[in-house]
Structures are given as C-alpha cells and as structure tokens.
Design a protein around this motif. Structure first.
Motif, short mmCIF file in Angstrom:
data_model
loop_
_atom_site.label_atom_id
_atom_site.label_comp_id
_atom_site.label_asym_id
_atom_site.label_seq_id
_atom_site.Cartn_x
_atom_site.Cartn_y
_atom_site.Cartn_z
N HIS A 3 0.90 -1.21 -0.01
CA HIS A 3 0.00 -0.08 -0.07
C HIS A 3 1.01 1.17 0.10
O HIS A 3 2.02 1.29 0.55
CB HIS A 3 -0.82 -0.03 1.40
N THR A 4 0.23 2.31 -0.55
CA THR A 4 1.20 3.45 -0.47
C THR A 4 0.30 4.48 0.06
O THR A 4 -0.69 4.97 -0.04
CB THR A 4 1.27 4.08 -2.19
N SER A 5 0.96 5.09 1.40
CA SER A 5 0.42 6.29 2.13
C SER A 5 1.36 7.12 2.11
O SER A 5 2.22 7.34 1.67
CB SER A 5 0.11 5.55 3.57
N ALA A 6 0.69 8.06 2.85
CA ALA A 6 1.44 9.61 3.08
C ALA A 6 1.11 10.26 4.34
O ALA A 6 -0.05 10.40 4.79
CB ALA A 6 1.11 10.45 1.68
N ALA A 7 2.09 10.99 4.74
CA ALA A 7 2.02 11.90 5.86
C ALA A 7 2.58 13.38 5.32
O ALA A 7 3.55 13.39 4.69
CB ALA A 7 2.70 11.37 6.91
N SER A 8 2.00 14.39 5.87
CA SER A 8 2.52 15.74 5.42
C SER A 8 2.98 16.35 6.72
O SER A 8 2.21 16.15 8.06
CB SER A 8 1.40 16.55 4.85
N VAL A 9 4.38 17.11 6.67
CA VAL A 9 4.83 17.60 7.78
C VAL A 9 4.95 19.02 7.40
O VAL A 9 5.35 19.46 6.14
CB VAL A 9 6.24 16.99 8.01
N ALA A 10 4.62 20.00 8.35
CA ALA A 10 4.84 21.50 8.27
C ALA A 10 5.51 21.93 9.42
O ALA A 10 5.36 21.62 10.53
CB ALA A 10 3.60 22.21 8.07
N VAL A 11 7.14 22.50 9.09
CA VAL A 11 7.80 22.94 10.21
C VAL A 11 7.82 24.48 10.04
O VAL A 11 8.11 25.10 9.05
CB VAL A 11 9.27 22.36 10.08
N LEU A 12 7.32 25.14 11.32
CA LEU A 12 7.12 26.54 11.22
C LEU A 12 8.18 27.15 12.14
O LEU A 12 8.29 26.68 13.47
CB LEU A 12 5.53 27.07 11.66
N PRO A 13 8.75 28.21 12.25
CA PRO A 13 9.48 29.02 13.09
C PRO A 13 8.62 29.54 14.09
O PRO A 13 7.81 30.40 13.96
CB PRO A 13 10.07 30.06 12.12
N ALA A 14 8.94 29.27 15.52
CA ALA A 14 8.03 29.78 16.55
C ALA A 14 8.50 31.12 16.90
O ALA A 14 9.81 31.54 17.02
CB ALA A 14 8.38 28.83 17.55
N PRO A 15 7.53 32.06 17.08
CA PRO A 15 7.97 33.40 17.51
C PRO A 15 8.45 33.18 18.90
O PRO A 15 8.37 32.09 19.86
CB PRO A 15 6.69 33.90 17.68
N GLY A 16 9.43 34.16 19.26
CA GLY A 16 10.19 34.07 20.19
C GLY A 16 9.62 34.63 21.72
O GLY A 16 8.60 33.94 21.99
N ASP A 17 10.13 35.33 22.28
CA ASP A 17 9.62 35.99 23.50
C ASP A 17 8.01 36.54 23.55
O ASP A 17 7.37 36.82 22.26
CB ASP A 17 10.46 37.14 24.19
N SER A 18 7.47 36.75 24.80
CA SER A 18 5.92 37.09 24.62
C SER A 18 5.82 38.65 24.03
O SER A 18 4.71 38.87 23.57
CB SER A 18 5.38 37.15 26.13
N GLY A 19 6.92 39.48 24.11
CA GLY A 19 6.74 40.88 23.59
C GLY A 19 6.79 40.86 22.01
O GLY A 19 5.82 41.56 21.66
#
Length: 438
Positions: free
Chosen positions: A252-268
């Motif tokens: 069987h052929t299956s798939a998974a998608s991955v998205a890597v996002l830069p996380a904002p830093g400090d609360s400011g």
C-alpha cells in the motif's frame, strides 16, 4: 580653509580605501568568486566602520540604542572579519617564505623546507575559502535563534497513514531529545489502533543543544549552531511510505504531510504579532475519550486570529490555562508563518528548482519498506535501513541528520547562485539609448 582641508583629507582617505578594497578583492579572488570576494571586502569594511563608530561614540550620551543595533550587526560581521584578517596574514607569511626561497638559491634543504611550508599554507588558504563562503552567504536568522512548531497530518492511506504519522513523530522526538531539546506535544488526534491523524508539537532549545552548520561545527567562524527550526525545516513536505500493512498482503502507498514553522520568540514579540484586539478566544467542553473531565468543564480553548481567519484549538490538557497557552503558541507560529510567506511573495522571492518550490504539498521523500530504502527526491540521495534510521536520533544515523547535510549544501548553492547573478546584474553596463535621428 579648515573645512576644505578636511574635505580633501576625507576624499583622499576614501580614494585610498577604494584602492585597498580593489587590491583585497584581487587577493581574495584566488580562493573565491568575484562576487563573494567583493562581499567579503564589503563586510570587512563595514565591520571596521562600526568598530570606529563604537569607539568614538562610547562616551557620547544617548547613543545606547544606536550602539545596540550596531553591536548586533557587529556580531554578524565579526566571523568574516576574523577570517579575512587570518587570510591576509597567511598570504603575507607565504609571500615572505617565497622570497626566502628565492634567496636560498643553491641550498636544496632550505628550498625544500620552504616549499613544504608554502604547500601547508596553501592548504590553509583553501580552507579559508570554504569557511569564508559559508560565513558571507546570507543567512536566515530563524535558522539559528528560533524554536520550531511542527505539524504532522496523515494523508492518503487511511489507518496505515495514521500509523506512519506516529512513527514519524516518534523519530522526530528521539532526534529532538538527542539534540538536547525539549519536545512538547501541543495537541494530538489518535486513532483506535494508536495511529495519529494529526498532531502539533513544539521543539524548544531552551538555550541548549544545537546542530552544526556547513561542516565546521567546531569553528566559531562558521557561525552559530542551528536551532530547532533550522535543523528540522527541510522535513516540511509530503512523506510517502510504501509497505505491506499487517492486515494485507499487498503493498500500500500512504502519505503523511509535515509542516515545520518558526516559533515566535519572547512574549513581547507575540504581543506585537498578535495584539489581543485581533484575537477571539472561545472556551468549550472537551470532546472524545479522555476520562471524567471530558464534557464536564470548559477546558478546551479555540483561538481565532480575526484578520487572517487562522485558528488553533487545543483540548488535550485538563487545565484551561494550559490549553490556552498551547493554543497561543500554535496560532502564533501559524500567523507568523503566513506573515513571512506574504512578505516573501511581495518581494517576489521564489525557491530555486534545486530544492523545489517549498510547497508543503510537494512530495519530498519516499520510505520504501520492501527495499528497506529511504529516498529524498530533492537531493536524489538514498539511505538503507528504515527502522534503524527512524530510531537513530541525531547525526547521520537518524532520518533528519542523514539528509540535512545534502539539503543544506543545496541551499548554499542556491544562495551562491543568487549572489553571482546579482553581481552580474550590477556589473552590466547601462544600455545605451538610441540616438535620435536628425
């Protein structure tokens, strides 16, 4: 007059600086392309200018904010300046030994000794070329100082795709912990067989760990180590798996998608990106399996960013406050990712064909279990031993570390090609206008 004298002095100084820069570029062209040689000299010159400004303005009142900005730029320029100074010193040393060898005419032992030293210095100069190229290429600050938010979703393939999602997430967790980073699950939606329909995780460096960059991990001149986003960013895309499920005999052929996002830093930074007036926060009762707290308290949280319509909903924790904190982390990353994508679109930025278009719907990797092989379609590299690589964690034993050096090298080539093209455009003569007919 004094002003005329100062003006003449400044003009002479600028002329001398221009001549020095021309000579420096010529010297660097023995190990770098003309475009990179010019960039090295420009960055070195800018480094020296900032140093002079900081020295002159150190006692001036009210200069702290400007100096803070200059100091940040200086940190970026310092490795290039260091490498340039070492390069010039090595070239001068090699030239002096060459002169000594000319004077030692007839003394074979002296000539041989000088030649050996020149060969060693030449190898050192070539190393400077590789390190300078790494140091001067434009870098994305998010690669080094940014944590990551990763979203994993099952695609075609039903339950088999969900099971593969779970295996991918386990592999990323082992890699993160091997790097000394914190792996925090923000939300998960699991199947009855233990697979994962979708999940969101945060990978936090907390000031520790770090991946090498450019093959000079032990050399500060190559730049700081990669952070979570820089290390995992090439995992974005569609991962295809080909294997025989436990309840079938066919592949069987299956798939998974991955998205890597830069996380904002400090609360400011988050406050600037997501002012409270632009957020709609809703609480509701959690649904699904989960024990006595489900459907009894308003612990689930959904946050909507009104201008973009982007949402994040979290219900994994019993505490509403914890769910809200996780939802804020997730929606901050999603909104920032959209802002960066929109800015890049406005600038007309486009990925080169080498690494693909950067579209997260693009197939990037195939996991072929019958052949026990993983192939990355961007760098055209294959590795064998799927189970070992998914369990390998860091370095070349893990699925991330096995391919990231090739992909980073491709990224460098794209940046280099862009610099060369920019240099060609800038060096082209202005097109001459057509002469008007009399």
């Amino acid at each position: 007059s004094a002003s005329a004298s100062a003006s003449a002095s400044a003009s002479a100084s600028a002329s001398e600086k221009g001549e020095d820069n021309t000579e420096a570029v010529k010297s660097l062209e023995r190990i770098l392309s003309k475009a990179l040689a010019k960039r090295v000299v420009q960055m070195k010159s800018r480094h020296d200018d900032i140093m002079a400004i900081l020295v002159q303005g150190s006692a001036a009142a009210g200069a702290s904010s400007g100096q803070s900005s200059d100091a940040k730029e200086l940190t970026h320029l310092a490795p290039v300046s260091r490498l340039y100074n070492d390069f010039i010193s090595t070239v001068e040393e090699m030239e002096s030994i060459a002169e000594l060898m000319e004077q030692a005419d007839g003394d074979e032992d002296m000539v041989q000794e000088c030649q050996e030293e020149i060969d060693a210095l030449q190898s050192k100069i070539e190393e400077f070329g590789a390190k300078m190229q790494e140091a001067v290429l434009p870098k994305n600050e998010d690669d080094f100082g940014c944590d990551a938010v990763m979203e994993i979703r099952s695609g075609t393939g039903g339950e088999e795709a969900c099971l593969f999602c779970g295996e991918l997430m386990d592999a990323y967790e082992k890699t993160s912990k091997g790097m000394g980073w914190k792996f925090e699950i923000l939300s998960t939606a699991k199947t009855d067989l233990g697979g994962i329909k979708e999940a969101a995780v945060a990978i936090n460096s907390s000031g520790g760990g770090g991946g090498g960059y450019g093959g000079f991990e032990d050399d500060k001149a190559a730049g700081p180590p990669l952070g979570p986003y820089g290390y995992f960013k090439f995992e974005s895309g569609v991962h295809r798996v080909q294997r025989v499920p436990v309840n079938d005999v066919r592949i069987h052929t299956s798939a998974a998608s991955v998205a890597v996002l830069p996380a904002p830093g400090d609360s400011g930074a988050n406050a600037d990106l997501l002012p409270s007036s632009e957020l709609r926060i809703e609480t509701m009762r959690a649904s699904g399996a989960g024990g006595q707290h489900v459907n009894t308290t308003d612990s689930a949280v959904r946050i909507t960013h009104i201008p973009t319509g982007i949402t994040a909903a979290i219900q994994d924790e019993r505490s509403q406050h914890k769910n809200k904190a996780k939802a804020m982390k997730l929606i901050s990353a999603r909104v920032r990712d959209k802002v960066l994508a929109d800015e890049a679109k406005e600038r007309g930025d486009a990925k080169n064909a080498l690494l693909g278009g950067g579209d997260r719907s693009e197939r990037i990797r195939t996991y072929n279990y019958p052949q026990d092989r993983i192939t990355d379609h961007r760098c055209k590299e294959s590795e064998f031993g799927i189970s070992k690589m998914l369990a390998g964690g860091t370095n070349e034993d893990g699925v991330v570390g096995a391919f990231s050096p090739f992909l980073r090298d491709m990224e460098r080539k794209e940046l280099l090609a862009a610099l060369e093209e920019e240099e060609r455009r800038n060096s082209r003569p202005e097109p001459k206008g057509k002469k008007k007919r009399k």
